[in-house]
Motif scaffolding. Structure first.
Motif, PDB file in Angstrom:
ATOM      1  N   ARG A  21      -4.928  60.008 -18.163  1.00  0.00           N
ATOM      2  CA  ARG A  21      -3.653  59.435 -17.710  1.00  0.00           C
ATOM      3  C   ARG A  21      -2.524  59.717 -18.703  1.00  0.00           C
ATOM      4  O   ARG A  21      -1.393  59.988 -18.331  1.00  0.00           O
ATOM      5  CB  ARG A  21      -3.802  57.911 -17.507  1.00  0.00           C
ATOM      6  CG  ARG A  21      -4.637  57.553 -16.305  1.00  0.00           C
ATOM      7  CD  ARG A  21      -3.969  58.094 -15.043  1.00  0.00           C
ATOM      8  NE  ARG A  21      -4.837  58.088 -13.892  1.00  0.00           N
ATOM      9  CZ  ARG A  21      -4.860  57.091 -12.998  1.00  0.00           C
ATOM     10  NH1 ARG A  21      -4.116  56.026 -13.163  1.00  0.00           N
ATOM     11  NH2 ARG A  21      -5.660  57.169 -11.966  1.00  0.00           N
ATOM     12  N   LEU A  22      -2.886  59.653 -19.994  1.00  0.00           N
ATOM     13  CA  LEU A  22      -1.887  59.914 -21.020  1.00  0.00           C
ATOM     14  C   LEU A  22      -1.375  61.349 -20.896  1.00  0.00           C
ATOM     15  O   LEU A  22      -0.181  61.613 -21.048  1.00  0.00           O
ATOM     16  CB  LEU A  22      -2.483  59.674 -22.412  1.00  0.00           C
ATOM     17  CG  LEU A  22      -1.470  59.462 -23.535  1.00  0.00           C
ATOM     18  CD1 LEU A  22      -0.653  58.191 -23.284  1.00  0.00           C
ATOM     19  CD2 LEU A  22      -2.164  59.364 -24.883  1.00  0.00           C
ATOM     20  N   VAL A  24      -1.169  63.071 -18.197  1.00  0.00           N
ATOM     21  CA  VAL A  24      -0.215  63.088 -17.086  1.00  0.00           C
ATOM     22  C   VAL A  24       1.158  62.648 -17.577  1.00  0.00           C
ATOM     23  O   VAL A  24       2.188  63.261 -17.278  1.00  0.00           O
ATOM     24  CB  VAL A  24      -0.700  62.174 -15.935  1.00  0.00           C
ATOM     25  CG1 VAL A  24       0.396  62.044 -14.874  1.00  0.00           C
ATOM     26  CG2 VAL A  24      -1.986  62.710 -15.351  1.00  0.00           C
ATOM     27  N   CYS A  25       1.162  61.557 -18.370  1.00  0.00           N
ATOM     28  CA  CYS A  25       2.431  61.048 -18.903  1.00  0.00           C
ATOM     29  C   CYS A  25       3.126  62.105 -19.749  1.00  0.00           C
ATOM     30  O   CYS A  25       4.340  62.317 -19.646  1.00  0.00           O
ATOM     31  CB  CYS A  25       2.196  59.793 -19.746  1.00  0.00           C
ATOM     32  SG  CYS A  25       1.736  58.375 -18.756  1.00  0.00           S
ATOM     33  N   VAL A  26       2.346  62.765 -20.618  1.00  0.00           N
ATOM     34  CA  VAL A  26       2.937  63.783 -21.495  1.00  0.00           C
ATOM     35  C   VAL A  26       3.600  64.868 -20.646  1.00  0.00           C
ATOM     36  O   VAL A  26       4.738  65.266 -20.899  1.00  0.00           O
ATOM     37  CB  VAL A  26       1.864  64.390 -22.429  1.00  0.00           C
ATOM     38  CG1 VAL A  26       2.435  65.600 -23.166  1.00  0.00           C
ATOM     39  CG2 VAL A  26       1.379  63.345 -23.415  1.00  0.00           C
ATOM     40  N   VAL A  28       4.685  64.675 -17.561  1.00  0.00           N
ATOM     41  CA  VAL A  28       5.891  64.160 -16.894  1.00  0.00           C
ATOM     42  C   VAL A  28       7.047  64.049 -17.882  1.00  0.00           C
ATOM     43  O   VAL A  28       8.180  64.443 -17.601  1.00  0.00           O
ATOM     44  CB  VAL A  28       5.584  62.789 -16.240  1.00  0.00           C
ATOM     45  CG1 VAL A  28       6.880  62.133 -15.762  1.00  0.00           C
ATOM     46  CG2 VAL A  28       4.609  62.970 -15.100  1.00  0.00           C
TER      47      VAL A  28
END
Lengths: 623, 378
Positions: A21-22, A24-26, A28
């Motif tokens: 998930r992290l 994905v955040c990076v 984005v």
């Protein structure tokens, strides 16, 4: 149960979920930061030029500096129009939250008429630049200034400024000549070309009538500009660049204020007009139309009520009788017609008629009466002019025919604009066959010719035209154009010069006109009494309405306004003309007794020195 | 202890043993924060018209913020974890208190006047307490988040944000909700639920616009969609900010030479629109440096989050990081005209106490998470 679940927490699996998930955040975050960066590149790189000029437009304001309007003086330098500092209050709408409330609050402190409010509102709704102050009221009194200044801090958009306002020291006496300026309107601006509009940025006033209007271009000047850096509240922080304004040209008129005053006073309370020209150069020495009006009231905006009062006044004070008033010239055309007679050899100086006091045509039952019952007896051309014999001129006119009458009167400038430097003069009428066909749709009759030969019927002339004709006569036909400005504003329009084929004709007609004033039986002998110089003149009466031919009318019984207009044209000194005057007195009845003295007073003011001796002033150029 | 040997290699690496590390401070993050706040002071000096009063106050706030950062870095994450529910509860109580007797400021009851001297916003507490609470909750459950947990967490998130929205402060409310939802996302909320929610939001947004938003909020959206519709009113900010940034060009007009900000065309130049001052005076170059600094900080924070050792720490660190990014994005997006005008300061640059101190406090907690790792493998 909880503890058991805790025990079996799969840390590795949880960290894998989290890290996925992290990631994905990076991704984005990187993408969106990239988007921000791209936006910045767009704004600062691609669109930079556009925003750069937008920011300059924000910051730099070009403010026009009004040019001082040129002064108007008479030939001796006396001020006829100048600019006087007055204080006016204006509002900057951008800085005012509640306009109605502000106006109401201001009304407690200064006089605000409904007119002021209306004008303000219409200016408010017109397109204008941001932060440009809109004038609300001019000519604040000392007390009003004090009351405003005290309260100024409460109204951020309130401005009290000194403004130069046009002032006319002799307003009424010169109202139709100098005219007036008033606030420029959006309509004025719309009717201008782009370049003209640029000249009026920042100007508030525009010449409306008279000399102020005709010489607007010269008087107005060129505005300067000041490029200032302002902050968002429109406050000037720094002057970036300044171009000084170019003051309007001062205008010196040919007018002599003393002659004007003499003519004005001589007319008294009568309605009428006086035009005095210097026949040597065509300069206008006096230009009076009575009654006048108070031009100063128009400058900052006359109230509708006051304006309507002027408009509805029976005496028509706003009407420029001198240049716009068209009157039948009456007997004043007789010298010109007589000259036409001898020049065309229709008559000569020796030809004599027996005047029975009336004239009629063979196949026309109408009887054309002389003003003198019983007639003048034996009448030659000289006597016909001196005593203004109608019968002689009926016959002469008939013999000349309308075509030649038209031709020769036109050579004296009648029936067409004189070309004076004033807006919109009336052209008058010298009728002709074509004219009648065109305007009236009917053919020319002999009777029309008879009426025309004593300046009645269709014939109309302005006092200005009569003055020009007189000056042309005094110049022996040499063309010239009347001009208010000291120096002629244009070449005289090319006209057929009057043929002075035989100078004797001029001399003898001139002598007849002298006898009008100085002769024992002259119709204007009252004018010549105790004159220091010889005057050549001619009286005239112009009918206000037609009286049935065989009916005598009693002056007293008629309403004063139905009296004939009195006319008098003259020039002096007769041997060396330095002034030509035309006087019209509305409902003055007799040219010699009412209009004549006005002309005499006007000529005296010009020709006599302080000691009352003849002293012919130099021309404008020779001053 | 069998599974410990299966840990990925980075878990076994030797942590740095520098002085700062022993003081529980993270050198790269601290350095980036110091450079960024220094840059912020320079921009503020110009934006504040060289006003020393503002500079002094901001300086004091920075000192307090960095002090708090240093102190909070000393406290181990388990302590934070232990106190999370209590902080959340206290914050909730304060929010209720604010609504009941909050002093009115700027038309919104956001500030609590403590002893008549010191204004502070309970909202700021919740910015930390909400993600901490959600992280705490998941630390007692096993991931991924599912079923009943999601419902509980949503209640935990929406209660404070609803209270804040009632103040009314929609911006903070949304940001706090976001920070909680980020935890939920990081905790492995299923993609199917996420996409379903997104669809719902897309449907709900127009309804919100017409039935929920206040007039001033609706106007902000309108103005964002068409700034020219109200040039002198609400559109003014957007137009002037874009003009300021765009007119800066590649290298800017020079420090203290920005005409837009210094001549007062730019509103809120020290707070929400301070990016425009930087963009105008330092140009694309300055903006690039700013973005780079933010990326350094974000990168370091992501790194810290990835290396955190327990669920609470990594969820909290991740949430702080992404929330920090949201601040950046929303503010910069707003100032450059990508997003509607929302009253969110540019993190660590804008003038203003609460947000600055809260952010630095959060960075202190991040450092704590990083420097209190158990030294595994030794």
């Amino acid at each position: 149960m909880k503890n058991e679940r805790l025990k079996f927490k799969d840390h590795l699996a949880e960290s894998r979920i989290f890290n996925a998930r992290l990631l994905v955040c990076v991704v984005v975050v990187v993408l969106l930061m990239g988007l921000l960066f791209a936006r910045m590149v767009w704004l600062q790189g691609v669109q930079h030029e556009r925003y750069h000029s937008l920011s300059d437009e924000n910051r730099i304001q070009t403010r026009a500096i009004k040019p001082p309007r040129g002064l108007i003086r008479d030939r001796d330098g006396r001020i006829l129009a100048d600019n006087q500092p007055t204080f006016s209050v204006s509002l900057v709408p951008e800085q005012i939250e509640d306009m109605e409330q502000t106006l109401n609050a201001l009304e407690q402190r200064i006089d605000l008429s409904e007119q002021d409010r209306q004008q303000f509102r219409s200016r408010l709704n017109n397109p204008r630049r941001p932060f440009e102050p809109i004038p609300l009221r001019s000519r604040l009194t000392e007390a009003e200034i004090a009351r405003l200044v005290v309260a100024r801090h409460r109204y951020p958009g309130l401005r009290v400024d000194a403004e130069a306002i046009r002032h006319y020291p002799h307003e009424e006496m010169l109202s139709h000549l100098v005219g007036y300026v008033n606030r420029i309107s959006a309509q004025d601006l719309r009717s201008m070309t782009r370049a003209q509009r640029a000249d009026y940025t920042g100007s508030n006033f525009y010449g409306r009538t008279g000399v102020e209007s005709f010489y607007e271009d010269r008087l107005h000047g060129t505005p300067g500009s000041r490029q200032v850096e302002t902050n968002a509240r429109g406050r000037v922080l720094r002057v970036v660049d300044e171009q000084p304004p170019q003051a309007g040209e001062d205008l010196t008129l040919a007018l002599d204020l003393e002659v004007q005053r003499a003519a004005w006073r001589a007319l008294g309370e009568r309605r009428g007009a006086v035009v005095a020209l210097d026949p040597r150069d065509g300069g206008v020495l006096a230009f009076v139309s009575r009654p006048g009006f108070e031009t100063n009231r128009f400058v900052t905006g006359i109230s509708n009520q006051a304006y309507q009062q002027y408009r509805n006044d029976l005496d028509k004070p706003l009407f420029n009788r001198a240049a716009h008033g068209q009157y039948p010239p009456g007997s004043t055309i007789k010298p010109f017609l007589g000259l036409a007679g001898v020049v065309t050899e229709t008559t000569d100086w020796d030809y004599t008629i027996d005047d029975p006091g009336h004239f009629s045509l063979e196949d026309d039952p109408r009887v054309y009466r002389d003003w003198k019952r019983g007639g003048h007896g034996k009448v030659d051309l000289h006597k016909a002019v001196v005593q203004s014999c109608d019968t002689y001129f009926y016959e002469l006119g008939f013999d000349l025919g309308i075509d030649r009458i038209h031709e020769h009167l036109t050579r004296f400038g009648l029936g067409r604009p004189t070309g004076i430097d004033l807006p919109g003069e009336s052209p008058g009428i010298v009728p002709s066959r074509e004219w009648k066909q065109r305007e009236r749709g009917s053919s020319w009759y002999h009777g029309d010719t008879i009426n025309s030969s004593i300046g009645q019927g269709f014939m109309l002339a302005t006092p200005l035209q009569l003055a020009q004709a007189t000056a042309l006569f005094a110049r022996r036909g040499e063309p010239m154009v009347p001009h208010l400005a000291g120096r002629p504003h244009r070449e005289p329009p090319l006209r057929n010069p009057l043929q002075p084929d035989n100078p004797e004709h001029w001399e003898r007609m001139s002598a007849a006109m002298e006898a009008v004033v100085h002769g024992r039986k002259g119709t204007a002998r009252v004018v010549g009494q105790q004159a220091q110089y010889r005057i050549a003149g001619k009286t005239g009466t112009s009918q206000v309405f037609s009286v049935p031919e065989d009916e005598e009318y009693n002056e007293e019984e008629l309403e004063e306004r139905l009296h004939d207009h009195a006319l008098f044209i003259s020039y002096a000194p007769a041997d060396n003309p330095a002034i030509a005057v035309a006087v019209l007195v509305e409902n003055g009845s007799h040219g010699g007794s009412t209009a004549g003295p006005v002309a005499r007073a006007t000529m005296d003011a010009w020709l006599l020195n302080d000691q009352g001796e003849l002293s012919v002033p130099p021309t404008f150029a020779e001053r | 202890m069998e599974y410990q040997r299966q840990l990925p290699p980075q878990y076994q690496s030797q942590p740095q043993q520098g002085l700062l590390f022993r003081l529980h401070l993270d050198a790269p993050l601290l350095a980036a924060l110091l450079v960024l706040t220094a840059l912020g002071l320079l921009v503020l000096y110009s934006a504040a018209d060289q006003g020393m009063a503002m500079m002094t106050r901001q300086g004091v706030r920075l000192a307090v913020g960095f002090g708090l950062l240093a102190v909070l870095a000393q406290i181990p994450p388990r302590t934070y974890r232990f106190w999370s529910p209590a902080a959340y509860g206290a914050g909730l109580a304060l929010l209720v208190l604010v609504l009941v007797l909050g002093a009115r400021a700027q038309g919104a009851q956001r500030w609590l006047n403590v002893f008549g001297v010191f204004h502070f916003q309970p909202t700021e507490i919740m910015k930390v307490a909400v993600p901490a609470m959600v992280a705490w909750y998941f630390s007692t459950r096993s991931l991924p988040a599912r079923g009943r947990d999601i419902v509980v967490v949503l209640v935990l998130i929406l209660t404070p944000s609803a209270l804040i929205a009632m103040q009314p402060d929609l911006g903070s409310s949304l940001l706090i909700a976001a920070s909680g939802l980020i935890v939920l996302f990081l905790a492995g909320l299923s993609w199917r639920l996420i996409s379903a929610t997104l669809v719902l939001v897309l449907i709900a947004a127009p309804l919100m616009y017409f039935f929920v938003l206040h007039d001033y909020q609706r106007q902000r959206v309108d103005t964002f969609l068409n700034p020219q519709s109200d040039r002198l009113g609400a559109g003014w900010n957007i137009i002037q900010s874009q003009t300021a940034i765009g007119s800066g060009g590649l290298t800017g007009k020079g420090w203290l030479n920005g005409t837009q900000s210094r001549l007062d065309f730019l509103p809120e130049s020290t707070t929400d629109f301070i990016l425009a001052v930087l963009g105008e005076e330092q140009g694309l170059l300055g903006v690039t440096v700013l973005i780079a600094l933010y990326l350094v900080i974000l990168g370091r924070c992501f790194w810290i989050s990835a290396h955190a050792q327990d669920t609470y720490s990594r969820l909290l660190a991740g949430a702080f990081t992404v929330t920090f990014f949201i601040y950046i994005f929303v503010n910069m997006g707003m100032a450059s005209g990508l997003l509607p005008v929302v009253g969110i300061p540019l993190p660590l640059i804008s003038y203003g106490g609460s947000s600055l101190v809260t952010l630095l406090a959060a960075f202190g907690m991040l450092m704590s998470i990083h420097t209190h790792r158990k030294l595994l493998g030794t």
